[in-house]
Design a protein around this motif. Structure first.
Motif, PDB file in Angstrom:
ATOM      1  N   PRO A 167       0.793  -1.227   0.000  1.00 27.62           N
ATOM      2  CA  PRO A 167       0.000   0.000   0.000  1.00 27.62           C
ATOM      3  C   PRO A 167       0.826   1.278   0.000  1.00 27.62           C
ATOM      4  CG  PRO A 167       0.152  -0.822   2.236  1.00 27.62           C
ATOM      5  CD  PRO A 167       0.968  -1.748   1.361  1.00 27.62           C
ATOM      6  N   LEU A 168       2.156   1.191  -0.152  1.00 32.02           N
ATOM      7  CA  LEU A 168       3.023   2.345   0.084  1.00 32.02           C
ATOM      8  C   LEU A 168       3.453   3.024  -1.207  1.00 32.02           C
ATOM      9  CD1 LEU A 168       5.398   0.940   2.854  1.00 32.02           C
ATOM     10  CD2 LEU A 168       3.169   2.049   3.119  1.00 32.02           C
ATOM     11  N   GLU A 169       3.620   4.335  -1.106  1.00 26.89           N
ATOM     12  CA  GLU A 169       4.264   5.088  -2.181  1.00 26.89           C
ATOM     13  C   GLU A 169       5.774   4.854  -2.105  1.00 26.89           C
ATOM     14  OE1 GLU A 169       2.465   6.607  -4.281  1.00 26.89           O
ATOM     15  OE2 GLU A 169       0.552   6.980  -3.300  1.00 26.89           O
ATOM     16  N   ALA A 170       6.499   5.256  -3.165  1.00 30.28           N
ATOM     17  CA  ALA A 170       7.938   4.998  -3.231  1.00 30.28           C
ATOM     18  C   ALA A 170       8.683   5.630  -2.057  1.00 30.28           C
ATOM     19  CB  ALA A 170       8.495   5.522  -4.562  1.00 30.28           C
ATOM     20  N   ARG A 171       8.327   6.861  -1.695  1.00 27.10           N
ATOM     21  CA  ARG A 171       9.021   7.530  -0.595  1.00 27.10           C
ATOM     22  C   ARG A 171       8.726   6.855   0.735  1.00 27.10           C
ATOM     23  NH1 ARG A 171       7.259  13.671  -1.200  1.00 27.10           N
ATOM     24  NH2 ARG A 171       5.248  12.605  -1.376  1.00 27.10           N
ATOM     25  N   GLU A 172       7.507   6.340   0.895  1.00 28.31           N
ATOM     26  CA  GLU A 172       7.150   5.645   2.125  1.00 28.31           C
ATOM     27  C   GLU A 172       7.873   4.301   2.208  1.00 28.31           C
ATOM     28  OE1 GLU A 172       2.622   7.125   3.010  1.00 28.31           O
ATOM     29  OE2 GLU A 172       2.893   5.597   1.475  1.00 28.31           O
ATOM     30  N   ALA A 173       8.028   3.632   1.068  1.00 22.90           N
ATOM     31  CA  ALA A 173       8.733   2.356   1.058  1.00 22.90           C
ATOM     32  C   ALA A 173      10.181   2.536   1.494  1.00 22.90           C
ATOM     33  CB  ALA A 173       8.670   1.728  -0.337  1.00 22.90           C
ATOM     34  N   ALA A 174      10.804   3.653   1.109  1.00 18.71           N
ATOM     35  CA  ALA A 174      12.188   3.913   1.515  1.00 18.71           C
ATOM     36  C   ALA A 174      12.300   4.000   3.033  1.00 18.71           C
ATOM     37  CB  ALA A 174      12.682   5.199   0.860  1.00 18.71           C
ATOM     38  N   LEU A 175      11.298   4.585   3.684  1.00 20.20           N
ATOM     39  CA  LEU A 175      11.286   4.669   5.146  1.00 20.20           C
ATOM     40  C   LEU A 175      11.198   3.279   5.762  1.00 20.20           C
ATOM     41  CD1 LEU A 175      11.151   6.595   7.614  1.00 20.20           C
ATOM     42  CD2 LEU A 175       8.668   6.581   7.361  1.00 20.20           C
ATOM     43  N   LEU A 176      10.389   2.413   5.177  1.00 21.44           N
ATOM     44  CA  LEU A 176      10.260   1.044   5.675  1.00 21.44           C
ATOM     45  C   LEU A 176      11.555   0.268   5.478  1.00 21.44           C
ATOM     46  CD1 LEU A 176       8.507  -1.253   6.799  1.00 21.44           C
ATOM     47  CD2 LEU A 176       7.821  -1.749   4.448  1.00 21.44           C
TER      48      LEU A 176
END
Length: 498
Positions: A167-176
């Motif tokens: 469910p994540l955008e690219a920038r959110e995936a980087a945080l994960l």
């Protein structure tokens, strides 16, 4: 996990699979939908009992593999579904089921907030206020709360991530990814399950590949150059093209769908047209209004202003029933809850949108309905072919094909595909992309809403870019890059085309 075998009703789901994961290692687990990944993980979780084989942790064989025993061994699971309560705070969500209490049994909210914030800061290297409400968090923050909830007791030795970035955008995936690497640095073993092979090559140290219930390879090292090799191992053949080329015949110049100054609480001043034979994509980050616009076109979200025209006629869509009657079909982003009736069979889910052609005097023609479903299952390669099976037992990619088959059986002119390949393996994804192009080639209109930049660029003829409730750019895809699209959706420096 050694020599794991599992059958269901005579069908072999796992055939002697082995999986070895080391401390401080991120180990990828990949395969097509139905390859056996979910079954293997559920055996590790104690949900299913293997027919044969054994599981060892720290060199010691587990005599009993139950959810409680697995928890005791420090094995934790981060599922794709969040299962968080919207009106709880971050701290309450982290400690749910293992609350901190005073001597008299009252909740020690101060301690829970302090301990949760300390965990985020020291283990995941982020700052997150323990008093924030779950409903106010971003998708990435929700995923981090889910991780904290699984690891807060400090006993985790192995963490399984199941499609964590779906469910994540690219920038959110980087945080994960940063949080996962922080766990690796602490010596925690990680199993990372994902259909996104670029993520697998980016974050994993080793990768195990399953195909048709068998372990076909374990690669001790992977990088971006190995994606084609991984695809071939997964599907057992070389995928020559992921996206089908458009037909030489240009799309019609007469629009079937026209939006004129459309507005609601979530978007405003929406103007565009869609003609038969076209595949148009909608791009936008979370909160851009993209999801609400899709829902409005299917009668699920109220419009406040503007005109929507279908085949030149102004219409006001107030419900999905009316949208279907006007020739609009939706493949929703949440197929499990909004697209399928889980207890019903594959055949019933396929036929449910076209009862008139499969009934007489109000009674279903059961054999005709079964044959119709079977023909569509063969056309879309839905596996297994048993259309009497409950749809909930199918893999994600095959469930998505069931929804597509439902609308292929109707007389829909506009197909709205909302996150059409979310949680779908690369083989099924290619099939869905080719089917989508066939719809356009046959004169249907296709509108695709997706958070996957490569999908939008590869599948669509042109893109509408939404930001803060407005369409800020309309661009052709033939020379568009993923970086360029990201700049447009996030308000970067790329040139916008009005």
């Amino acid at each position: 996990m050694q020599h794991i075998r599992k059958t269901f009703a005579g069908v072999t789901a796992l055939d002697g699979v082995e999986l070895h994961v080391h401390p401080g290692e991120i180990h990828g687990l990949i395969g097509e939908n139905g390859a056996g990944k979910s079954t293997l993980i559920k055996i590790l979780a104690g949900v299913y009992a293997p027919d044969s084989g054994e599981i060892s942790v720290g060199g010691r064989r587990l005599a009993s593999v139950t959810p409680a025993a697995v928890q005791q061994e420090g094995i934790r699971f981060i599922h794709q579904e969040l299962h968080l309560i919207p009106h709880f705070t971050v701290a309450e969500s982290v400690f749910i089921g293992q609350e901190r209490c005073h001597r008299l049994g009252r909740l020690d909210r101060r301690a829970m907030r302090a301990d949760s914030e300390k965990f985020f800061r020291e283990v995941l290297n982020i700052r997150l206020d323990g008093n924030r409400l779950i409903r106010d968090l971003s998708q990435a923050e929700l995923k981090l709360v889910q991780i904290a909830r699984a690891l807060i007791d400090g006993e985790a030795r192995l963490v399984v991530f199941d499609e964590p970035t779906a469910p994540l955008e690219a920038r959110e995936a980087a945080l994960l990814f940063a949080a996962i690497r922080a766990l690796k640095a602490r010596g925690i073993a990680i199993i990372y399950v994902s259909h996104y092979l670029n993520e697998i090559t980016q974050i994993c140290d080793r990768v195990t590949v399953l195909r048709n219930g068998k372990q076909v390879a374990t690669l001790d090292e992977v990088n971006a150059d190995d994606i084609d090799r991984l695809i071939e191992l997964m599907v057992g053949r070389e995928l020559t093209t992921l996206f089908a080329p458009p037909a030489e015949k240009p799309p019609s110049t007469t629009p079937w769908l026209s939006l004129e100054n459309l507005g609601s609480d979530a978007f405003r001043h929406i103007n565009f047209q869609l003609a038969p034979g076209e595949i148009v994509g909608i791009a936008g980050l979370s909160g851009s209004g993209r999801e609400q616009l899709i829902d409005a076109l299917y009668g699920l979200y109220p419009l406040r202003q503007g005109t929507l025209r279908i085949a030149g006629k102004a219409v006001r869509l107030r419900s999905p029933v009316q949208a279907i009657a006007e020739g609009i079909a939706l493949v929703p982003r949440d197929r499990r809850h909004h697209g399928l009736i889980q207890p019903l069979s594959v055949a019933d889910n396929i036929n449910i949108a076209s009862p008139g052609s499969l009934s007489r005097f109000g009674w279903e023609l059961k054999e005709k309905a079964r044959q119709n479903a079977l023909a569509l299952a063969e056309k879309l390669d839905i596996r297994p072919r048993n259309v009497r099976q409950a749809v909930r037992f199918l893999s994600g990619g095959n469930q998505q094909k069931v929804i597509l088959a439902r609308w292929l059986n109707s007389h829909s002119q506009l197909f709205i595909l909302d996150e059409p390949t979310l949680g779908v393996d690369v083989g099924a994804r290619a099939e869905i992309y080719h089917l989508t192009r066939q719809l356009a080639d046959k004169g249907r209109c296709v509108l695709v809403s997706s958070s996957d930049a490569s999908e939008l660029i590869g599948l669509c003829d042109r893109l509408l870019v939404m930001r803060r409730g407005e369409i800020v750019a309309e661009v052709p895809t033939h020379n568009l890059t993923q970086d360029g699209l990201l700049a447009l959706t996030s308000g970067g420096s790329e040139q916008e085309t009005p």
